[in-house]
Motif scaffolding. Structure first.
Motif, PDB file in Angstrom:
ATOM      1  N   GLY A 152      52.467  54.533   8.048  1.00 23.72           N
ATOM      2  CA  GLY A 152      52.613  54.612   9.430  1.00 23.72           C
ATOM      3  C   GLY A 152      51.459  54.289  10.230  1.00 23.72           C
ATOM      4  N   ARG A 153      50.192  54.573   9.535  1.00 31.18           N
ATOM      5  CA  ARG A 153      48.928  54.457  10.084  1.00 31.18           C
ATOM      6  C   ARG A 153      48.538  52.799  10.149  1.00 31.18           C
ATOM      7  NH1 ARG A 153      47.310  58.507   6.524  1.00 31.18           N
ATOM      8  NH2 ARG A 153      46.452  57.052   5.041  1.00 31.18           N
ATOM      9  N   HIS A 188      50.840  50.594  10.638  1.00 31.27           N
ATOM     10  CA  HIS A 188      51.586  50.067  11.741  1.00 31.27           C
ATOM     11  C   HIS A 188      51.046  50.531  12.938  1.00 31.27           C
ATOM     12  CE1 HIS A 188      54.878  48.371   9.187  1.00 31.27           C
ATOM     13  NE2 HIS A 188      55.343  49.454   8.977  1.00 31.27           N
ATOM     14  N   ALA A 189      50.445  51.808  13.067  1.00 28.76           N
ATOM     15  CA  ALA A 189      49.957  52.115  14.313  1.00 28.76           C
ATOM     16  C   ALA A 189      48.647  51.330  14.517  1.00 28.76           C
ATOM     17  CB  ALA A 189      49.586  53.589  14.175  1.00 28.76           C
ATOM     18  N   ASN A 190      47.929  50.852  13.396  1.00 26.90           N
ATOM     19  CA  ASN A 190      46.808  50.040  13.605  1.00 26.90           C
ATOM     20  C   ASN A 190      46.924  48.669  14.396  1.00 26.90           C
ATOM     21  OD1 ASN A 190      43.855  49.680  13.413  1.00 26.90           O
ATOM     22  ND2 ASN A 190      44.397  48.450  11.584  1.00 26.90           N
ATOM     23  N   THR A 192      56.487  51.460  14.197  1.00 25.12           N
ATOM     24  CA  THR A 192      55.921  52.890  14.227  1.00 25.12           C
ATOM     25  C   THR A 192      56.730  54.148  14.506  1.00 25.12           C
ATOM     26  OG1 THR A 192      53.966  51.728  14.872  1.00 25.12           O
ATOM     27  CG2 THR A 192      53.901  54.041  15.372  1.00 25.12           C
ATOM     28  N   THR A 213      58.372  57.462  12.777  1.00 27.86           N
ATOM     29  CA  THR A 213      58.051  58.585  13.143  1.00 27.86           C
ATOM     30  C   THR A 213      59.392  59.589  13.207  1.00 27.86           C
ATOM     31  OG1 THR A 213      56.165  57.886  14.630  1.00 27.86           O
ATOM     32  CG2 THR A 213      57.019  59.779  15.521  1.00 27.86           C
ATOM     33  N   GLN A 244      52.786  63.331  10.740  1.00 27.10           N
ATOM     34  CA  GLN A 244      52.929  62.044  10.768  1.00 27.10           C
ATOM     35  C   GLN A 244      52.409  61.326  12.288  1.00 27.10           C
ATOM     36  OE1 GLN A 244      54.275  60.561   8.352  1.00 27.10           O
ATOM     37  NE2 GLN A 244      54.681  58.327   9.470  1.00 27.10           N
ATOM     38  N   THR A 245      52.730  61.938  13.459  1.00 27.81           N
ATOM     39  CA  THR A 245      52.360  61.323  14.510  1.00 27.81           C
ATOM     40  C   THR A 245      50.997  61.301  14.443  1.00 27.81           C
ATOM     41  OG1 THR A 245      54.534  62.282  15.628  1.00 27.81           O
ATOM     42  CG2 THR A 245      52.587  61.466  17.057  1.00 27.81           C
ATOM     43  N   GLN A 284      48.796  61.253  12.219  1.00 25.93           N
ATOM     44  CA  GLN A 284      48.278  60.229  11.341  1.00 25.93           C
ATOM     45  C   GLN A 284      48.427  58.785  11.957  1.00 25.93           C
ATOM     46  OE1 GLN A 284      46.627  62.262   9.250  1.00 25.93           O
ATOM     47  NE2 GLN A 284      47.005  60.774   7.742  1.00 25.93           N
ATOM     48  N   GLN A 285      49.475  58.598  12.734  1.00 28.82           N
ATOM     49  CA  GLN A 285      49.557  57.177  13.194  1.00 28.82           C
ATOM     50  C   GLN A 285      48.716  57.235  14.505  1.00 28.82           C
ATOM     51  OE1 GLN A 285      53.920  56.667  14.176  1.00 28.82           O
ATOM     52  NE2 GLN A 285      54.505  56.565  11.725  1.00 28.82           N
ATOM     53  N   THR A 286      48.329  58.328  14.962  1.00 29.19           N
ATOM     54  CA  THR A 286      47.494  58.061  16.081  1.00 29.19           C
ATOM     55  C   THR A 286      45.873  57.909  15.635  1.00 29.19           C
ATOM     56  OG1 THR A 286      48.768  59.796  17.146  1.00 29.19           O
ATOM     57  CG2 THR A 286      46.708  59.460  18.259  1.00 29.19           C
TER      58      THR A 286
END
Length: 602
Positions: free
Chosen positions: A209-210, A212-214, A264, A268, A323-324, A326-328
């Motif tokens: 997830g991180r 994908h967020a990056n 992402t 989530t 999880q959210t 971590q993606q932030t």
């Protein structure tokens, strides 16, 4: 032979570094809010205790009512409280009301911390940006800083909210689990161990997830830059019929953002639901285990079931919010890196004062935007106070770089810039902003009144505003408008023409009564009448301040005492017009071209 130390990190060191960075990012999310967060933890624990007691009461009361007993008992650790069913119902209602009241606090406190966090992040980032050097600011892509201040900071704010949810929910979860351990230790330990295992099993999805967020963060920055470009070039796009091609480019970035957002959001939404389903499976398995090992009291079994069902719900929230968060973290890292970059790029100024209109001296000043590509080389000159200096030269010769050095926007790579004999970098920043003024080639207006545009965020009274407007020959135009100085103008406003906009910006520069005024091609885009008015303004302030005028119109440069010829990054000549006619070929050719234009009537 001596071996050089190896700097390659091992897997363990890399993991430690990654973990340390993750904790630092969590610190950025939560901010320096020790007492509010401590209060959140305390209230969450109390709320968890209230909820545990209510759930235990429900189980005990349900058992008592099912078996038609008028009294029951409530186990609290090693103690066993006896009482009438009605009394326990009243106690349960009272505690439930307290739990509702605590929920108000659990809603308002994180909301306040989150709002304060967003304001703090944006204020600190903007402060760092404004204090950074112009050379650093100018390297940022178009729209990049706006994207950081808007959607990227919103993502971080959302992450802050989720981090607080993680903290609060985890506290309640711990209390519920602790209560279950007291009631049925063996079954609770088994289920908790399995739950922790499931959390660890799902952790790799957090790393995915991180990533994908990056990628989403990068795509958003690229999209913002493209939008900024589309807005700034809207007129040219219309004229050249490039709308379809631009649409394809924007669509590509839209689709890229869509794909990144899909990836992402999928993770989530998947992880918390999967966690909840697995917890329910574990709960059913735990009930089977309780049947095998013996249930003991029926009410205790009911209490454990209620507690673990509720704990599973909170576990889902913890997993989802974690999880959210971590993606932030990639958004947090990007904002933190930008803030650090701006802070490191801040111009260090001294505390010196000018004490009057300064003499200006360049001693072998050189500047290069990139190593090996000098924009200016060994420029040396001296300008006395209140002199008027014209600067001319072909395009790309280094004139704009010279202007930025004069204004202190860039610092020489080598050589010295002296003001009244003291190094320019030793002069206090307030002295620069108070005593240096600038009129760029592409003058820009704020969306606000004419008076606000002339003041430009400074404490300047109405008389000084009007006096500056008169000097800039724009007062008559302003008073002819129905709202006068309260007329709303802006960069795309139809209220003012290009010439009027330039003269408003000239009034802005004059309103602070500067010691040094620098103008970069102030008449290049103006009609002859507007250019004449600008020239009249320069003639009117000549001798009151030092003037540097970059212009290709000799009619504008005629007001200057001396002229500089800048070619190929070097000061080729410096002197009066008569001296340059005798000594400089470029100036002679320029004069000849001017005479041809005059003969043609242009």
């Amino acid at each position: 032979m001596r071996r050089r130390a190896c700097s390659v990190r091992g897997p363990a060191q890399t993991r430690r570094s990654r973990s340390r960075r993750a904790w630092q990012n969590w610190g950025v999310l939560l901010g320096d809010r020790r007492w509010p967060i401590t209060g959140l933890v305390v209230v969450s624990v109390v709320a968890g205790v209230c909820e545990s007691i209510v759930l235990a009461l429900i189980a005990e009361l349900a058992t008592a009512l099912a078996t038609k007993h008028s009294s029951t008992s409530l186990p609290i650790g090693p103690f066993l409280l006896h009482g009438h069913v009605h009394s326990f119902i009243l106690v349960g209602l009272a505690i439930a009301i307290v739990r509702i009241a605590l929920q108000v606090i659990l809603a308002r406190l994180p909301a306040q911390i989150t709002a304060d966090s967003q304001a703090r992040i944006r204020s600190r980032l903007f402060s760092a940006f404004t204090r950074a050097s112009w050379s650093l600011q100018s390297r940022d892509g178009e729209g990049a800083f706006q994207e950081l201040m808007t959607s990227q900071s919103v993502q971080v704010t959302f992450g802050t909210a989720q981090a607080l949810t993680t903290v609060s929910t985890a506290c309640i979860l711990v209390v519920l689990i602790a209560t279950a351990l007291v009631v049925q230790p063996i079954a609770s330990v088994i289920m908790i161990a399995v739950a922790i295992g499931m959390f660890a099993l799902l952790r790799p999805l957090g790393a995915l997830g991180r990533r994908h967020a990056n990628e989403l963060s990068k795509a958003q920055l690229e999209f913002a830059a493209s939008l900024f470009e589309a807005v700034s070039l809207a007129e040219e796009v219309k004229v050249f019929g490039a709308g379809d091609a631009q649409q394809r480019q924007v669509d590509r970035l839209v689709n890229l953002n869509r794909d990144r957002l899909f990836s992402t959001q999928s993770l989530t939404r998947f992880v918390p639901g999967a966690y909840q389903a697995i917890m329910l499976l574990l709960l059913l398995s735990g009930l089977g285990l309780l049947e095998i090992i013996g249930t003991g009291r029926l009410a205790s079994l009911g209490t454990v079931v209620l507690l673990l069902v509720r704990a599973a719900s909170y576990g889902q929230q913890v997993q989802g919010s974690y999880q959210t968060v971590q993606q932030t973290l990639p958004f947090v890292e990007r904002l933190s890196e930008a803030e650090l970059r701006y802070k490191q790029g801040a111009v260090q100024r001294g505390s010196g004062v000018l004490g009057g209109v300064p003499s200006i001296r360049f001693e072998n000043v050189s500047y290069a935007y990139e190593p090996g590509h000098a924009a200016l080389t060994s420029v040396a000159f001296r300008v006395e106070p209140r002199q008027s200096i014209g600067i001319l030269g072909p395009t790309g010769s280094g004139k704009s770089t010279l202007v930025q050095l004069l204004l202190g926007l860039r610092q020489p790579n080598s050589g010295q810039y002296l003001l009244n004999g003291q190094p320019a970098e030793s002069v206090a920043y307030a002295e620069w902003t108070r005593h240096f003024a600038y009129v760029p080639q592409d003058s820009k207006l704020l969306h606000g009144t004419v008076a606000e545009n002339i003041r430009f965020f400074r404490e300047i009274d109405d008389d000084a505003v009007e006096q500056a407007a008169r000097l800039a020959h724009i007062h008559g135009d302003i008073t002819s408008w129905s709202q006068g100085y309260e007329t709303i103008v802006g960069q795309r406003s139809d209220a003012v023409s290009g010439g009027q906009r330039q003269r408003i910006c000239l009034a802005r520069a004059l309103a602070g009564k500067p010691y040094v005024l620098v103008l970069d091609e102030p008449t290049s885009a103006l009609d002859p009448q507007s250019a004449t008015l600008v020239r009249d303004t320069l003639a009117g302030v000549k001798g009151e301040m030092t003037l540097f005028v970059v212009d290709h119109r000799f009619s504008t440069l005629d007001v200057c005492d001396e002229l500089m010829v800048v070619r190929n990054g070097m000061l080729e000549a410096f002197g009066t017009s008569q001296q340059l006619v005798r000594s400089n070929e470029f100036y002679r050719l320029a004069i000849a071209d001017r005479q041809i234009d005059n003969n043609l009537g242009t």
